[in-house]
Each structure stands twice: as structure tokens, then as C-alpha cells.
Design a protein around this motif. Sequence first.
Motif, PDB file in Angstrom:
ATOM      1  N   LEU A 139      15.442   7.645  -4.598  1.00 26.81           N
ATOM      2  CA  LEU A 139      15.059   7.430  -3.208  1.00 26.81           C
ATOM      3  C   LEU A 139      14.133   6.233  -3.034  1.00 26.81           C
ATOM      4  N   ALA A 140      13.934   5.472  -4.123  1.00 22.87           N
ATOM      5  CA  ALA A 140      13.157   4.243  -4.017  1.00 22.87           C
ATOM      6  C   ALA A 140      14.064   3.130  -3.505  1.00 22.87           C
ATOM      7  N   ALA A 141      13.511   2.238  -2.681  1.00 21.26           N
ATOM      8  CA  ALA A 141      14.296   1.103  -2.194  1.00 21.26           C
ATOM      9  C   ALA A 141      14.745   0.261  -3.379  1.00 21.26           C
ATOM     10  N   ARG A 142      16.017  -0.087  -3.405  1.00 17.93           N
ATOM     11  CA  ARG A 142      16.562  -0.840  -4.533  1.00 17.93           C
ATOM     12  C   ARG A 142      16.239  -2.327  -4.452  1.00 17.93           C
ATOM     13  N   ARG A 143      15.784  -2.793  -3.304  1.00 22.58           N
ATOM     14  CA  ARG A 143      15.358  -4.171  -3.163  1.00 22.58           C
ATOM     15  C   ARG A 143      13.845  -4.178  -3.034  1.00 22.58           C
ATOM     16  N   PRO A 144      13.167  -5.287  -3.369  1.00 22.11           N
ATOM     17  CA  PRO A 144      11.705  -5.308  -3.243  1.00 22.11           C
ATOM     18  C   PRO A 144      11.277  -5.052  -1.803  1.00 22.11           C
ATOM     19  N   LEU A 145      10.187  -4.336  -1.660  1.00 23.92           N
ATOM     20  CA  LEU A 145       9.655  -4.128  -0.322  1.00 23.92           C
ATOM     21  C   LEU A 145       9.287  -5.485   0.281  1.00 23.92           C
ATOM     22  N   HIS A 146       9.517  -5.628   1.545  1.00 25.10           N
ATOM     23  CA  HIS A 146       9.258  -6.902   2.194  1.00 25.10           C
ATOM     24  C   HIS A 146       8.788  -6.642   3.614  1.00 25.10           C
ATOM     25  N   MET A 147       8.286  -7.658   4.254  1.00 27.65           N
ATOM     26  CA  MET A 147       7.889  -7.518   5.638  1.00 27.65           C
ATOM     27  C   MET A 147       9.107  -7.158   6.476  1.00 27.65           C
ATOM     28  N   THR A 148       8.938  -6.206   7.354  1.00 27.00           N
ATOM     29  CA  THR A 148      10.064  -5.690   8.125  1.00 27.00           C
ATOM     30  C   THR A 148      10.744  -6.761   8.947  1.00 27.00           C
ATOM     31  N   THR A 149       9.967  -7.658   9.549  1.00 28.78           N
ATOM     32  CA  THR A 149      10.547  -8.650  10.450  1.00 28.78           C
ATOM     33  C   THR A 149      10.553 -10.053   9.871  1.00 28.78           C
ATOM     34  N   MET A 151       6.302  -1.219   7.703  1.00 27.49           N
ATOM     35  CA  MET A 151       7.136  -1.039   6.515  1.00 27.49           C
ATOM     36  C   MET A 151       7.351   0.421   6.135  1.00 27.49           C
ATOM     37  N   LEU A 152       6.312   1.242   6.262  1.00 25.22           N
ATOM     38  CA  LEU A 152       6.373   2.611   5.761  1.00 25.22           C
ATOM     39  C   LEU A 152       7.500   3.436   6.373  1.00 25.22           C
ATOM     40  N   PRO A 153       7.734   3.368   7.685  1.00 29.04           N
ATOM     41  CA  PRO A 153       8.799   4.212   8.239  1.00 29.04           C
ATOM     42  C   PRO A 153      10.195   3.641   8.067  1.00 29.04           C
TER      43      PRO A 153
END
Length: 488
Positions: free
Chosen positions: A258-268, A303-305
Motif C-alpha cells: 500500500l506504499a506509493a510506488r513512485r516517490p512522494l511529490h508535491m501534489t500540484t 499530500m497526505l490524503p
Amino acid sequence: MTKPIPALRGSAYRYFDEEALPSLSDYVKIENISPAFDPRGETVSETHVAVRHLRQWARTHTPPGTKISKLSRVENAPMLVIDIPGTADGDVLLFGHLDKFPAAPDWDEGLGSYKPVIRDQKLYGRATSDGGFAPYSYLSAIGALAELDIPYPRCLIAVETSSKSHGIHLARYFVDLRALCEKPDLIISLDAGCGDYERLWYTTGYRGLIEGHLSVKMLEKIAHSSNSGLAPSALGIAFELLGRVCDLSSGHMKLDSLAARRPLHMTTGGAETDAVAGRFFLDRAEIGRHVPGITDDPEAAAMLPVWNASLNIAGIQGLSSSDLTGGVLPAEVILKIAVRTPPDCDCPAAISELEEALVERPPYNAAVDFSPSNMLPGWHPGELPAWLKRSVNTASAEFFGKEATGWAIGGAYPEIEIIAQEFEDAPILMTGVMGPDANFHVADESLDLPAARSMTASIARILADLVMPGPPSGIGVESLETVAENPI
């Protein structure tokens, strides 16, 4: 087309205000409910009234040669198809819906679910921003282009009536849509949210959803509460099992799948719009107190939601009433849980890991079962084509005032995933005007009228720009009803 179209703003705004808005207001009065909320079919007749209402208006507000079909593969969820011939090459498939969430209590004084009211530049009423706006906006945009003799592509407008029921009947109509337009050059949906009304917001992805029931049986039958300490608690065991897969306080999931497979990034992709998105999400979350690291950090709130998987408990079955004196120990509890997954999550793999983590080696040898009941995959398309991104930015700057912003969102739109799978080669522009204070699905739902005008002009601009990049790919087929002469 890259130059501004000076007359388009005035024509699109006037068309929406003078032609579309009165009919959209009358649509609000129709008490048609989405099928999932009407299991007895008590409002099916109202659904057909809503379809007839839009069809009758479209007959006199579409260019000559328009073909209008009411399709009824599902009796309680018909579809209206409006096939508008283009004056240039290209085929566009535009989706909308007419079904509504049920009426809600606690509207402000003078307002109501089925009472259209224009107040402070907003049209209030059920399904104003989330429903009826889309088809009226599309037809107003095309009407404005026709008035100005600006070339536009063929437009196939598909208006369904099961969207608020997770689009459960949409796929049944794909055979009809495929016969009319096998390979659209562009798909547009106006069923999305926006962070503010200063720019056009388009969706670059949304979270998926896994729902299921976790049952824990510990006793053969309900026992008196005096046995607590001797007889293990079924509810306590259920919470301990959930603690294996998530942090119970925050709801954040721990499982690798359930972890994002791409690096977390700024939503916009930008600090200014991240802050706007964060404030929008916080307002929707109804957080009324300071939460360190969230309410004071707009980027985290944006980012969190979206990119963090999270779990919430939607219901608990098996507990006694809190009014009882003393109380009892439940023999079994069943928890309805919902897990929001990142846009790029492999949901089937996540379900397997979730089930394994919840049911293996239960405390006190409890009888545990996890039964998935619903899976809605997230959506994470690639970049918009260069011509479309350029067109969206130009339209946004011209009609909203600032360049467009792409953002990922936390809610699920299952019908978009269904559409994307059916028309996998077509780019999808998912946008909308469900922004601050739109209150969609609840009391005081409204449509921001300045934003509605700007979006209508933007859609007109995008349709005009589409005729430039390349040849058409759609295939036209006769439908059931022809509008012979409908002067705009």
C-alpha cells in the motif's frame, strides 16, 4: 490555435446565463435519486423526467443535424446521447450525469435540496455543481462556438444516470458509445473538484478504495460484562488486528503493498497551488483544531490524503446500546473498514497482503475472517498531450485569470477508471467546478456561477484548439432520433 478569441468570453458567458441557467435551475427541482440510494425504484420515473427535461432543452439548443438518443439498456438508469456533428475534423467524447445524491437536512434558511435559489453568485440546490452543470456547460460551449462560426470537432455527449452509484451501469452502454465513436481524440469529464476558482484544475490521479468486513468471533454467545478479564474482548482483538496493518490514531497504513510506488511529490507541482490544495483538503476534512505537522504544513496537507494509504472504520456491528446499564461482552463483532489506496497501487496485491496480515495467528485463537466487498482501483494517467496541456493553460489564463494546475485528489471516481479502460488510447481531461463551499453531496450544495461561466468558455476554447493537432479518429453511426433544424 494559440491566439486569444476575444468574442468567445462574451458569447459563452451569455449562452450559459441566458440559455442554460434557467433550464439547469428547473432540473434542480426534479427529485431523481441515483439507483444505489433507491433500491425500491421509487424515483425511477423521476429519472426519466430528468432525462426528458435535458433532451427537450437540447432539441432547441443544438446545431442542425444533431442526433439525440435516449438509451435504456437499464430501466432505472437510462443514458442520453447527444451527437453533434463537427464543422472540422476530430471526435470528442464528453461525459456527464443527471443522477443525484439523496436530499440532505440542515440547509440554510430559504434553501433546499430541490429548491433552486440564486444567491451571492451561486446557484443552490442538489446536483448543481455535481451533476447537471456538465451537459449544460458542454452544450453552451458548443453553442457559443457555433454562434461565432469557430470550427469545432464532432462532440458526442453521453449523460448517464448511475454515476453517484459508482457508475454501476455505465459499462453496459459502451457498446452503443463504441458504435458511435470507436476512437475518440479526447475525452472530457466535468465531474471533478477544484482547489479554488482562480484557475482551471485538472485531475492527474486519484486514490483507489478497498472495502471489506473484518469479523472476530470470540465467545459462543453474548456474556455478562462481569466476565471481562476472563473472556477476551472480540472488539479489543479486532483493534489489535487492525494495529498490525495501520496506525490506529492517524489511519496511515503500514503494509508494503500500500506504499506509493513512485516517490512522494508535491501534489500540484508548485508551492502556491500546493498551499491552495492543502487548505481545500483541510476544509473538506472539517479539522477544527491545530494538528502539528498537518494544519501548519500545507504541502503535507496536500499530500497526505492522496499518496498515503489510510484506513477508516465505517461501522461496527455487534455492540450493545450505550444506554444499557452494566453492559455485555459481545460474542462477535464485524467491522466495516475502508482503505484508501495511492493512485498507483496494485489493489489485488494489496487485498492479499491485507487479508493475510489480519487473519493469520489471531490473539486468543479467535475466529477471524476478512471478506473484501468492494475494490475501486485508483487512476494515475500519464501527462496530457502537449497540445492539450497548452490549450488548458491558455484557456485557464484567458478565462479564469491564472494558468491551469494539475492535481491528484483523495476521492475515487470509479467511472473514470471504467472509461479509461474502455478507451485506453484517448487522453482524458478530468476537471470541474466543485470547489470551496460547493458542498457537494451535503446541505447547501451550490454551483459557483462565475466559475461555471469560465469553465464553459474554457471547454469551448479546448474544443476549438482540438481541431488543429491532427485528423479525426471517430466513426459516426446513426442514432435513434434526429434534430432536423435547431438554429442556435
